[in-house]
Design an enzyme around this catalytic site. Structure first.
Site, PDB file in Angstrom:
ATOM      1  N   SER A 236       0.855  -1.259   0.092  1.00  0.00           N
ATOM      2  CA  SER A 236      -0.005  -0.189   0.108  1.00  0.00           C
ATOM      3  C   SER A 236       0.822   1.222   0.034  1.00  0.00           C
ATOM      4  CB  SER A 236      -0.929   0.019   1.268  1.00  0.00           C
ATOM      5  OG  SER A 236      -1.601   1.316   1.347  1.00  0.00           O
ATOM      6  N   ARG A 237       0.956   1.847  -1.283  1.00  0.00           N
ATOM      7  CA  ARG A 237       1.897   3.056  -1.333  1.00  0.00           C
ATOM      8  C   ARG A 237       1.397   4.238  -0.423  1.00  0.00           C
ATOM      9  NH1 ARG A 237       1.735   2.259  -7.275  1.00  0.00           N
ATOM     10  NH2 ARG A 237       2.417   0.267  -7.351  1.00  0.00           N
ATOM     11  N   VAL A 238       0.474   4.521  -0.141  1.00  0.00           N
ATOM     12  CA  VAL A 238      -0.066   5.768   0.639  1.00  0.00           C
ATOM     13  C   VAL A 238      -0.893   5.382   1.856  1.00  0.00           C
ATOM     14  CG1 VAL A 238      -0.070   7.245  -1.297  1.00  0.00           C
ATOM     15  CG2 VAL A 238      -2.241   5.989  -0.450  1.00  0.00           C
TER      16      VAL A 238
END
Lengths: 731, 179
Positions: free
Chosen positions: A374-376
């Site tokens: 999950s990048r953010v």
């Protein structure tokens, strides 16, 4: 339609509408259908039409077929048809409507199932919509956006701990068919129920190209878990034209944006975008747009990027609302490098990768935490969860590295072995059944226990029991602590200290060994869980237990539901009948140490007396049933039950053996036997009796009471009293 | 669909050539002849529209069936070019497009008017005047009676439609009350 509508109301509505109706002879721009077929038509005329504008085509029998302009060419306009395209013929008149595709939006849509044009298809009549909104709008710009900072709890331990999703994020769920992609989405919707109503996330589930039956199933499930009241399902099923399937995600997005733009939160699930791109490919090829890779048109990337860009977290000035998107993509044989998956992976802010092998090995949800990211979402994760799960990913990664050595466990050094043990337990605790989302603070408590090594002293199979009991314990004894943790939201020294004390106190009461290890690991675990229900109430495991022992003749596809109704239901008539049966049945009390077959023979003879059947036949059936699966559910009791040929027969023989009867090596001393013998027309009562017995033997004091009882009448009384007690507490 | 488009181009070219050489009247007369031939011998229309006509056969048919009766060389040449280019299938639509261009040039517009009942000549005159004001062109009315309309009339010209019939109103009412 509901039949209870008052005719007066209809009249009123019509009166109002007719009063506001102004007949006018409007000049329309018309064109003529040049050719039609396969869901597309080309139209001559309509020179000033807009791209995306709706067109009405009047068929020969006066019906109106809606269409949308897709290709504006030099000589003609190509449109996609939304309904009965076989009715459109060459020469039909097509009329401009001067409006681009729009759908009704508003609170009235919650709890409804609609088609991509916003028409209700659930049979609950008209909807109240606040406004109409364009299907294709531009995504919010840079100024109006903000970083993703608020968490969106999915209720799934593995996701909330390691792949956190924030409100406004776009997180892809990707995996092969039947790996639980939709399950994650549905659980996430169900979990929003526990949200603070002010922070409520309104959910939109878009079914693209799915079977109608699956959509119904999903609706039923959401209803069952009270999640439908804040959810809208937008369905463009496999039987709908490709044009509607293409439109569905955009119209759903327009509906969800209503909540985003009014400062509230929305979640949209696109299930799935593979089918969406296929629908778009179909349209594009029919429209003669040039095919590219895998025959997808050149703008297939833009197709999804403009859709997913509409998911956003709005800044405070713009209301602070959010729209989170969970697109689903199906891969073929785990190939994430195919065209559509790579496209969408690059558009989204991370992906949850589900793996076939994990799913089949029993790890569900089958999330491969190694390549899921999950990048953010990290910024949005709850602080307490961050503190807890920070090292979880690492631990699991190390475990995976070492997992290959597991088979040589006897030769490993202590620290490696410990790491393996820890990893195995953490993996086990990340398993989670469907439709059982867990509150994030409870997730923290159980994960903290695992990470701090508290599971190391228990066998892996006991961990789910540990979790269940721990939650029940916390609910019952420590509501204040939970409140505090919720309020503080992080693990301060003080809270951690308190938490450790709770673990210690709980572990004093928790003793997984009280359950004898048993006949069949499955049964025993089920039984253990079923019996541990002292304070957590009834209970799916009980259901599974009964389901598993039910003989083949009695089984049916809907058995689970049937049993659920019986156990949960208030069928007093059948319950009275059970009491009477106990009152009148034969009870045998034996002091001898015997083997199963001798007992079966003896009982068969007794049964033959009270029914018309032959003793040998009953005996052979009992033995055959025993060979199917053992009816000895625990080392303590057994429920041999058979179906007779006759009609309207039902009999029960109960037997107590003080010294125990030898069934098998796993169940050498069975003390309580309940023989059931009934004809097929008594199937329902058969199930009722099975459930009743299964519930009676769950009583914690049953075993001691059974062995202590001094005579036959006392045994009878014991059964009846536990049955009544259960009824009282059950209500 | 492609036939019609091609016919439009050929008609446009023919019209331009005729206008340049001031042979418009002769060409118009010839086009009328072609139209008549199509009307009198429906088989020839069918033949033209059937696919895959060999170029040579097509040329012979064009010569025998049409060019024999034509007086203007430009018009005859147009047909020959069409046969050469294997566009005989567009021939049945040539007249339609030619007349449309002619009408445009002469500032005429043909309006097809459907009435529910036979209209009063007075009303027709009024309508003509109104429509001529609206379109700014000389109006030719093609009258037609269609009892299905129940009342009122529908006008259609070029790519416009004006629906003032009872049937049309009922339809829009139906939409408003969402039956």
């Amino acid at each position: 339609m509901k039949s209870s509508i008052n005719p007066g109301e209809i009249l009123d509505v019509l009166k109002k509408r007719i009063a506001g109706f102004e007949p006018s002879a409007e000049e329309d721009e018309i064109g003529r259908v040049l050719s039609a077929g396969d869901g597309v038509a080309s139209i001559w005329g309509l020179n000033s039409i807009l791209s995306g504008e709706l067109v009405e085509i009047e068929t020969d029998d006066g019906e109106i077929v809606n269409a949308m302009a897709m290709n504006l060419e030099e000589e003609s306009v190509s449109v996609v048809l939304f309904s009965d395209y076989e009715k459109v013929k060459e020469g039909n008149v097509a009329k401009r409507t001067d409006s681009v595709a729009s759908v009704p939006v508003g609170e009235g849509l919650l709890g409804r199932v609609v088609d991509p044009l916003g028409n209700p298809i659930d049979g609950f009549g008209e909807m109240k919509s606040s406004a109409n909104s364009r299907v294709e709008v531009k995504a919010p710009g840079i100024i109006s956006r903000e970083n993703v900072t608020e968490p969106l709890q999915t209720g799934i331990k593995a996701i909330d701990a390691m792949i956190p999703i924030g409100r406004g994020q776009r997180e892809l769920i990707i995996g092969d068919r039947r790996t639980g992609k939709t399950a994650i989405a549905i659980d996430t919707i169900i979990n929003q129920k526990n949200c603070d109503p002010k922070e409520r996330v309104h959910c939109f589930y878009v079914a693209i190209g799915q079977k109608r039956s699956s959509v119904v199933q999903i609706m039923e499930k959401l209803k069952k878990y009270d999640a439908m009241e804040y959810t809208t399902i937008i369905a463009a099923t496999a039987s709908d034209p490709a044009s509607l399937q293409y439109l569905a995600p955009y119209s759903a997005c327009a509906m969800a944006e209503y909540f985003r733009d009014s400062g509230r939160h929305a979640l949209i699930i696109f299930d799935d975008l593979t089918k969406h791109s296929q629908a778009y490919r179909e349209i594009s090829l029919l429209m003669r747009r040039s095919p590219g890779r895998e025959a997808y048109p050149g703008d297939v990337f833009y197709l999804h990027s403009r859709l997913l860009e509409r998911a956003a977290k709005m800044s405070e000035e713009f209301g602070g609302g959010s729209l989170t998107a969970l697109p689903i993509v199906e891969t073929q044989d785990g190939d994430v490098s195919a065209y559509i998956p790579t496209n969408i992976i690059s558009i989204t802010d991370g992906q949850i990768f589900l793996e076939d092998a994990l799913f089949n090995s029993g790890l569900r949800p089958a999330i491969n935490v190694g390549i899921s990211v999950s990048r953010v979402g990290g910024d949005a994760q709850l602080k307490a969860m961050k503190q807890t799960a920070g090292s979880l990913r690492l631990d699991l990664a190390q475990f995976r590295e070492l997992a290959a050595f597991m088979q040589f466990s006897s030769d490993l050094d202590k620290s490696t072995k410990k790491q393996l043990d820890r990893g195995e337990r953490l993996t086990e605790i990340l398993k989670q059944p469907q439709y059982e989302p867990i509150d994030v603070f409870k997730q923290i408590i159980i994960l903290k226990a695992g990470i701090s090594g508290r599971f190391d002293k228990y066998p892996t199979v006991k961990l789910r029991l540990y979790q269940r009991e721990l939650f029940a314990y916390v609910d019952k004894n420590e509501p204040d602590f939970m409140q505090k943790l919720r309020k503080v939201g992080e693990l301060t020294d003080e809270i951690e200290k308190e938490l450790n004390k709770i673990y210690d106190d709980f572990e004093k009461t928790f003793n997984p060994e009280t359950m004898e290890t048993g006949v069949d690991a499955g049964y025993t675990v089920n039984m253990a869980l079923a019996m541990s229900q002292g304070h957590s109430g009834f209970n799916r495991d009980m259901l599974q237990l009964v389901e598993r022992i039910t003989g083949r003749e009695l089984a049916s596809p809907s058995l689970e539901e049937e049993l659920e109704q019986i156990i949960g239901g208030e069928d007093t008539l059948e319950k009275d009948r059970f009491d009477k049966l106990v009152d009148s049945c034969l009870i045998i009390d034996s002091d001898k140490e015997e083997v199963m077959k001798v007992v079966f023979k003896h009982v068969a003879e007794k049964m033959a007396l009270s029914t018309d059947s032959d003793a040998d036949e009953i005996y052979s059936k009992l033995v055959a049933r025993e060979e199917q699966t053992s009816t000895a559910l625990s080392p303590f009791f057994s429920i041999p039950h058979i179906v007779s040929e006759g009609e309207d027969e039902f009999d029960m023989v109960i037997m107590r053996s003080k010294k125990g009867i030898f069934f098998s090596d796993a169940a050498p001393h069975v003390h309580a036997l309940f023989f059931l013998f009934g004809s097929l027309d008594q199937r329902h009562f058969h199930l009722v009796t099975l459930s009743a017995i299964a519930q009676i033997i769950q009583t914690p004091t049953f075993e001691t009471g059974w062995l202590k009882a001094s005579g036959i009448e006392e045994l009878r009384e014991l059964i009846l009293s536990s049955e009544r007690k259960r009824e009282k507490t059950g209500k | 669909m492609i036939f019609k488009m091609c016919a439009e181009r050929y008609a446009g070219a023919l019209f331009a050539v005729a206008a340049e050489n001031k042979e418009l009247d002769a060409v118009t007369a010839d086009i009328r002849t072609i139209d008549e031939i199509f009307e009198k011998v429906p088989e020839i229309r069918k033949y033209c529209l059937s696919a895959n006509i060999a170029t040579d056969n097509g040329k012979i048919v064009i010569e025998e069936a049409f060019i024999k009766y034509l007086k203007n060389a430009k018009c005859a040449n147009t047909l020959r070019v069409m046969a050469e280019n294997r566009r005989i299938s567009s021939l049945p639509f040539l007249a339609e497009h030619f007349f449309a261009i002619l009408a445009e040039k002469e500032n005429r517009v043909t309006i097809s008017a459907q009435f529910a009942t036979e209209p009063d000549p007075e009303i027709v005159e009024k309508l003509k005047k109104k429509m001529s004001n609206k379109t700014g062109k000389v109006v030719e009315l093609n009258l037609d009676v269609n009892p299905e309309l129940l009342g009122g009339f529908i006008l259609k010209w070029s790519d416009r439609m004006l629906d003032n019939s009872v049937k049309g109103r009922l339809k829009s009412l139906k939409k408003v009350i969402k039956i």
